[in-house]
Design an enzyme around this catalytic site. Structure first.
Site, short mmCIF file in Angstrom:
data_model
loop_
_atom_site.label_atom_id
_atom_site.label_comp_id
_atom_site.label_asym_id
_atom_site.label_seq_id
_atom_site.Cartn_x
_atom_site.Cartn_y
_atom_site.Cartn_z
N ASP A 144 0.84 -1.21 0.00
CA ASP A 144 0.00 0.00 0.00
C ASP A 144 0.88 1.26 0.00
O ASP A 144 1.96 1.24 -0.58
CB ASP A 144 -0.92 -0.06 1.24
CG ASP A 144 -2.25 0.64 1.01
OD1 ASP A 144 -2.22 1.85 0.75
OD2 ASP A 144 -3.30 -0.01 1.12
N HIS A 208 -3.71 6.32 3.07
CA HIS A 208 -4.40 5.12 2.60
C HIS A 208 -3.90 3.84 3.27
O HIS A 208 -4.68 3.03 3.78
CB HIS A 208 -4.23 5.05 1.08
CG HIS A 208 -5.04 4.00 0.40
ND1 HIS A 208 -4.60 2.70 0.27
CD2 HIS A 208 -6.25 4.05 -0.20
CE1 HIS A 208 -5.50 2.00 -0.39
NE2 HIS A 208 -6.52 2.79 -0.68
N SER A 527 -11.12 -0.32 -1.52
CA SER A 527 -9.89 -0.27 -0.72
C SER A 527 -10.17 -0.54 0.75
O SER A 527 -9.30 -1.02 1.46
CB SER A 527 -9.25 1.11 -0.80
OG SER A 527 -8.37 1.20 -1.86
#
Ligand SMILES: *[C@@H]1O[C@H](CO)[C@@H](O)[C@H](O)[C@H]1NC(C)=O
Ligand SMILES: *[C@@H]1O[C@H](CO)[C@@H](O)[C@H](O)[C@H]1NC(C)=O
Ligand SMILES: *[C@@H]1O[C@H](CO)[C@@H](O)[C@H](O)[C@H]1NC(C)=O
Ligand SMILES: *[C@@H]1O[C@H](CO)[C@@H](O)[C@H](O)[C@H]1NC(C)=O
Ligand SMILES: *[C@@H]1O[C@H](CO)[C@@H](O)[C@H](O)[C@H]1NC(C)=O
Ligand SMILES: *[C@@H]1O[C@H](CO)[C@@H](O)[C@H](O)[C@H]1NC(C)=O
Ligand SMILES: *[C@@H]1O[C@H](CO)[C@@H](O)[C@H](O)[C@H]1NC(C)=O
Ligand SMILES: *[C@@H]1O[C@H](CO)[C@@H](O)[C@H](O)[C@H]1NC(C)=O
Ligand SMILES: *[C@@H]1O[C@H](CO)[C@@H](O)[C@H](O)[C@H]1NC(C)=O
Length: 732
Positions: A144, A208, A527
């Site tokens: 990620d 994220h 996600s």
């Protein structure tokens, strides 16, 4: 084709950044060269240490480059978990290489993009669930944007040292430190060229990766919220599991060459599960796809790779990760939605969607339609400024006002022009909330039409926008419109997505360097649903450390909460088998197991080249008379059959189930099917006398002239365990 992470949050912003970054690249590298991946299959049995030379030799031989130049062109040499390399090549050089016998595929590296609290409770998984005996041995690899190690979600109080199987490292650049929770961290960037806004370390400046990691396996953090919104305990499913960080995504996206390097390390480092919320649009063959290649080589080590379905729904076949050895996760709602109210001077109120950390405190401000405030000297007219894009509004007219916009934007143009808030129109389903940098309420066109009417008819129109709050949503769960839909574009007889999980309005840890600058943030996207399923898989693994990747996947798929096609007309192509039920996945009764050889047999039957499959497995057994199969016999826990419109159809599927419930048990086949399908299970009773005993059965599905989609279900039941597999026949 763009590779991307999957949060919905300002995906257009990421897109803009990606475009800027690509331009920089084009100016600074040879104009006709770009990064290519040369995939050569299973890792070399000997020659450890030599391959970089072997790889540049190969490059030299195929392209006629000098030895020096060939070495310079190499970006990565992959040797630890599979064989291959990445290099800067012209298309012509790549074409020459692709003619070589000793490799499987040559493909350009694509730039990919990044695709709570309440959510775990919502699926019947309270914080009091029992811990697996092996919880602290489970290592989850997160590919990620890195991680914010100082977040409370990753503190290691009460943790022992990493499990002895762990072989990874911690790249501690830029003040990044690991602990006994985050036991490893690496970062990858094509040619080491990192833009100014990024940090050359596993540290997450985008948020994220911190969000996905804490959603999957974060510790329990009480009283977490985004400025008071969605307050509660933020947590993952297995708080004592370990995290290994592989940072491949940057503000310009994630490149395939880096992704493959991360897979190679994660497999060799000893992770148990790999989670990645990254994808690319378009249809890509398995061996031209870094995610499919990397996850394939993970199978041998019993590593399950979980991937997000993508955010390009609701179009049919918009799914972005569909290899049969992946677990592909769609996104659905939870029973809390984040709303932002818009109130007009005439007392009318609208419940819009948006995440506002601040509201206008009930104060009424002048309301103006963006179409009545064009920046004429800046070249805008009324129809352009009605969308409120950056630079299109006249600052003098909108300053200090709430602006009505007949389109969606991230709000930066409004903020620059001095607006205090906005009412925006979406033409989509409006089933999801974004964060904006100023107070915003997003409404559908029927409502903005009413606001427009009020604005037109009133001499001094006013409006106010509230701070967001979480409200109960009785319609949950349903798959949101943005979640990518099946069917599988490459292997139409394997159902994708596999299942769905919470992916809307998820509160989790955040990087304080990213907007909004907070420790916990609310995000939506596949996600977010992927790491929920990663957490569930880690939970199953913490009780069953020796289970194969397919066994864990089967346990998750056959124990879901059943979803309804009345809320999602695309049925299984929206939600797969259904909604994850992590607690039930501990007791699947029977599992559909599979190993590398089973996937290879299926690929033989699908016409993949025997030469390539031999390279992929590193032995000669592929596609011999005994090692050839059909897609219908891959031991998958679901059944999909693509039929031809108006034609009769008939297919037989072979399956083998393994008993993991109680030793002496007798399962009966229950089939629920509309009359348009004739389904026969043979035998329809399976009697087990021991644990881990295997029994095979076949299921024949026949009918004529199918409608677009027909759904049915096979349940093996012993009265205690119900092992549920959806059946889909379709003609898309
Ligand atoms: C390293 O990070 C910690 C935590 O964010 C911070 O307190 C410290 O000041 C940083 N040190 C340096 C040298 O940046
Ligand atoms: C890296 O990017 C910077 C701009 O961001 C550029 O100036 C530099 O030349 C690039 N270097 C390489 C090796 O591409
Ligand atoms: C919980 O968080 C809120 C907002 O962050 C804060 O105002 C409050 O004091 C916290 N309560 C406790 C008990 O820590
Ligand atoms: C109009 O747009 C131009 C160019 O973007 C900008 O320089 C100018 O300040 C804007 N004028 C007003 C009144 O907003
Ligand atoms: C506004 O400008 C756009 C782009 O210049 C043009 O296509 C459009 O026709 C204009 N609309 C009006 C109403 O003038
Ligand atoms: C607008 O349409 C949506 C869905 O079509 C509906 O749920 C909503 O109630 C409508 N809003 C108003 C203000 O009529
Ligand atoms: C509002 O006024 C504009 C012209 O300024 C017109 O085009 C539009 O149809 C009106 N809309 C409503 C809902 O009254
Ligand atoms: C494997 O089976 C497929 C279809 O059943 C067939 O087309 C293919 O030729 C077979 N391959 C080998 C090597 O036998
Ligand atoms: C299972 O059944 C077999 C034969 O019916 C019997 O011998 C055995 O004791 C049983 N095992 C258990 C655990 O009940």
């Amino acid at each position: 084709m763009d590779r991307h992470l999957f949060p919905l949050l300002s995906s257009f912003l990421l897109l803009l950044l990606a475009m800027k970054a690509l331009r920089v690249h084009a100016e600074t590298t040879e104009p006709n060269q770009r990064p290519y991946i040369v995939y050569m299959g299973e890792k070399p049995k000997e020659l450890v240490g030599l391959p970089p030379i072997a790889h540049s030799e190969l490059l030299k031989k195929a392209t006629g480059l000098s030895k020096e130049e060939a070495t310079k062109r190499l970006i990565y040499s992959y040797t630890k978990s599979f064989n291959g390399f990445a290099a800067m090549l012209s298309d012509e050089e790549a074409r020459k290489l692709s003619g070589l016998e000793e490799l499987v595929s040559v493909f350009p590296s694509k730039q990919r993009q990044l695709h709570t609290t309440r959510s775990w409770n919502f699926m019947g998984f309270p914080s009091t669930v029992p811990h697996g005996p092996f919880e602290s041995d489970v290592i989850v690899g997160m590919i990620d944007t890195g991680i914010w190690p100082e977040s409370k979600s990753f503190n290691d109080i009460g943790f022992g040292p990493p499990p002895s199987k762990w072989k990874g490292i911690c790249q501690s650049n830029h003040n990044f430190t690991c602990n006994n929770k985050i036991i490893g961290a690496r970062y990858y960037h094509l040619q080491g060229n990192i833009s100014e806004q990024d940090i050359p370390s596993p540290r997450d400046n985008l948020g994220h990766g911190t969000h996905t990691s804490s959603t999957a396996v974060g510790r329990f953090v009480k009283n977490a919220s985004l400025a008071g919104i969605a307050d509660g305990t933020a947590r993952g499913s297995v708080p004592f599991a370990r995290i290994a960080v592989y940072k491949v995504c940057w503000s310009d996206g994630c490149s395939d060459v880096d992704l493959l390097a991360a897979f190679e390390d994660a497999i060799a480092d000893g992770v148990d599960i790999i989670s990645l919320s990254i994808g690319a649009g378009g249809t890509i063959n398995y061996f031209d796809d870094s995610i499919a290649i990397g996850s394939f080589h993970a199978i041998k080590k019993n590593i399950l790779t979980l991937s997000s379905a993508g955010n390009s729904g609701p179009d049919i076949s918009s799914i972005e990760n569909y290899a049969p050895w992946l677990l592909t996760v769609a996104a659905s709602t939870i029973d809390r939605k984040i709303v932002a109210r818009a109130k007009l001077g005439n007392g009318e109120e609208f419940q819009g969607m948006a995440i506002n950390t601040n509201g206008l405190d009930g104060e009424m401000y002048p309301l103006i339609f963006g179409g009545n405030a064009p920046n004429i000297s800046g070249g805008a007219n009324s129809s352009i400024s009605s969308f409120c894009g950056e630079g299109t509004l006249d600052k003098k007219l909108v300053k200090g006002k709430v602006v009505l916009c007949r389109g969606l934007s991230d709000g930066s143009g409004l903020l620059l022009a001095g607006a205090v808030g906005a009412i925006m129109q979406t033409n989509g389903a409006n089933d999801d909330s974004f964060w904006f940098s100023l107070p915003v309420s997003v409404l559908q066109s029927n409502s903005t039409e009413q606001v427009q009417h009020y604005t037109n008819k009133t001499s001094n129109p006013t409006a106010s926008i509230s701070k967001s709050q979480g409200v109960f949503d009785a319609t949950a769960p349903y798959v949101v419109s943005f979640s990518s839909r099946g069917p599988n574009p490459i292997t139409p007889n394997i159902l994708k997505p596999d299942l769905t999980a919470p992916g809307v309005g998820i509160l989790a840890a955040w990087s304080p360097l990213s907007n909004p600058k907070v420790p916990y943030n609310i995000m939506s996207g596949t996600s977010m649903s992927c790491p929920h399923t990663t957490g569930a898989a880690a939970y199953v693994k913490s009780f069953n450390p020796t289970w194969s990747s397919a066994a864990i996947k089967s346990a998750l798929i056959t124990t879901v909460y059943v979803m309804s096609s009345t809320k999602n007309a695309e049925a299984e192509f929206a939600y797969g088998a259904g909604h994850i039920n992590p607690l039930a996945a501990l007791s699947p009764g029977l599992i559909y197991d599979a190993q590398e050889v089973d996937y290879i047999k299926m690929l033989c039957g699908e016409g993949y080249s025997t030469k390539n499959l031999k390279l992929v497995t590193g032995d000669q057994s592929s596609c011999t008379s005994t090692n050839n199969g059909t897609v219908f016999d891959l031991n998958y826990p679901t059944f999909a059959l693509r039929a031809q419109q108006g034609k009769t159809f008939s297919a037989s599927f072979q399956r083998t189930v393994t008993n993991v419930g109680v030793s002496n048990s007798t399962y009966k086949a229950i089939v629920n099917s509309p009359s348009s399908l004739k389904i026969n299970v043979e035998p329809n009773v399976l009697a087990f006398e021991a644990l881990l005993e295997k029994k095979s059965f076949s299921i024949k599905i026949e009918g004529d002239a199918p409608k677009i989609t027909i759904s049915a279900v096979l349940i093996w039941s012993d009265g205690t365990y119900n092992v549920r597999s959806p059946i889909v026949v379709y003609t898309i």
